[in-house]
Scaffold this motif. Structure first.
Motif, PDB file in Angstrom:
ATOM      1  N   LYS A 142       0.840  -1.195   0.000  1.00 33.99           N
ATOM      2  CA  LYS A 142       0.000   0.000   0.000  1.00 33.99           C
ATOM      3  C   LYS A 142       0.883   1.256   0.000  1.00 33.99           C
ATOM      4  O   LYS A 142       1.795   1.375   0.811  1.00 33.99           O
ATOM      5  N   ASP A 143       0.603   2.149  -0.932  1.00 34.69           N
ATOM      6  CA  ASP A 143       1.265   3.445  -1.086  1.00 34.69           C
ATOM      7  C   ASP A 143       2.697   3.385  -1.599  1.00 34.69           C
ATOM      8  O   ASP A 143       3.370   4.417  -1.646  1.00 34.69           O
TER       9      ASP A 143
ATOM     10  N   LYS B 265      -7.557  -3.900  -1.047  1.00 31.73           N
ATOM     11  CA  LYS B 265      -6.267  -3.306  -1.389  1.00 31.73           C
ATOM     12  C   LYS B 265      -6.439  -1.983  -2.137  1.00 31.73           C
ATOM     13  O   LYS B 265      -5.594  -1.106  -2.088  1.00 31.73           O
TER      14      LYS B 265
ATOM     15  N   SER C 114      -4.034   8.566  -5.000  1.00 34.55           N
ATOM     16  CA  SER C 114      -3.729   7.369  -5.771  1.00 34.55           C
ATOM     17  C   SER C 114      -2.836   7.645  -6.977  1.00 34.55           C
ATOM     18  O   SER C 114      -2.377   6.728  -7.634  1.00 34.55           O
TER      19      SER C 114
ATOM     20  N   GLY D  23      -3.519  -0.616  -4.807  1.00 35.83           N
ATOM     21  CA  GLY D  23      -3.119   0.296  -3.740  1.00 35.83           C
ATOM     22  C   GLY D  23      -1.711   0.825  -3.901  1.00 35.83           C
ATOM     23  O   GLY D  23      -1.057   1.204  -2.934  1.00 35.83           O
TER      24      GLY D  23
ATOM     25  N   TYR E 182      -7.549   1.680  -3.610  1.00 33.96           N
ATOM     26  CA  TYR E 182      -7.699   2.998  -2.998  1.00 33.96           C
ATOM     27  C   TYR E 182      -9.171   3.373  -2.876  1.00 33.96           C
ATOM     28  O   TYR E 182      -9.972   3.071  -3.750  1.00 33.96           O
TER      29      TYR E 182
END
Length: 191
Positions: free
Chosen positions: A40-41, A154, A162, A65, A156
């Motif tokens: 994530k990110d 997962k 995003s 994500g 966004y």
């Protein structure tokens, strides 16, 4: 996708994707990113020529994500190293060579100085040893090994950032602009 699966969704001079084919490619690429260890990110820099897969890749990143940062094709070692280092990007997606420039060589030159930089992803028919083949990811039926709703938690949410874009850097190095999914969709730029 469900209303018109066989209608064209994305087209360029070499490839055509129906809505159904686009959805399959998006899921495969999203699952492939997760299998590579993207979390994530994490940030993926995308430095590709204008082609049909660009909106599919961006959408797949959102589904997984992973933040996508498309960069201009004319940025070179100094700018790419700055962007990747500043944002702690986990990977870059490039052509091997395009219009006389060797993007793979550039990526291998800057990689040793960037501890967060883990993956060189190459979108070409042939890829150098030690890189990830994007076409291979798109051909790998990973969706068969995961539950249909696997990516749901997962992805966004509309209020989350995003997508990251960069400025041209006319006064120095590029600066960065974040976009939430909701802002992009409101502007009519959703896929």
């Amino acid at each position: 996708t469900e209303r018109c699966p066989n209608r064209e969704a994305v087209v360029d001079e070499k490839r055509r994707y129906t809505w159904e084919q686009a959805w399959v490619a998006i899921r495969r690429f999203a699952l492939g990113l997760l299998e590579l260890g993207f979390r994530k990110d994490d940030i993926l820099i995308v430095q590709l020529p204008n082609q049909a897969e660009l909106p599919l890749i961006r959408t797949a990143c959102e589904l997984a994500g992973v933040m996508c940062l498309p960069v201009l094709r004319n940025l070179r070692n100094k700018e790419i190293e700055y962007i990747m280092g500043r944002l702690k990007a986990r990977g870059i997606m490039i052509p091997w060579k395009y219009r006389g420039f060797d993007y793979f060589e550039m990526a291998t030159q800057i990689k040793p100085g960037l501890p967060d930089f883990k993956h060189i992803m190459v979108f070409d028919d042939q890829v150098p040893r030690g890189t990830v083949s994007v076409k291979g990811m798109l051909d790998n039926p990973l969706e068969r090994t995961y539950a249909a709703d696997y990516l749901q938690d997962k992805s966004y949410r509309p209020e989350e950032v995003s997508l990251v874009n960069h400025t041209t850097g006319t006064t120095g190095f590029p600066k960065f602009v974040e976009y939430t999914m909701a802002a992009r969709l409101r502007l009519g730029r959703g896929f």
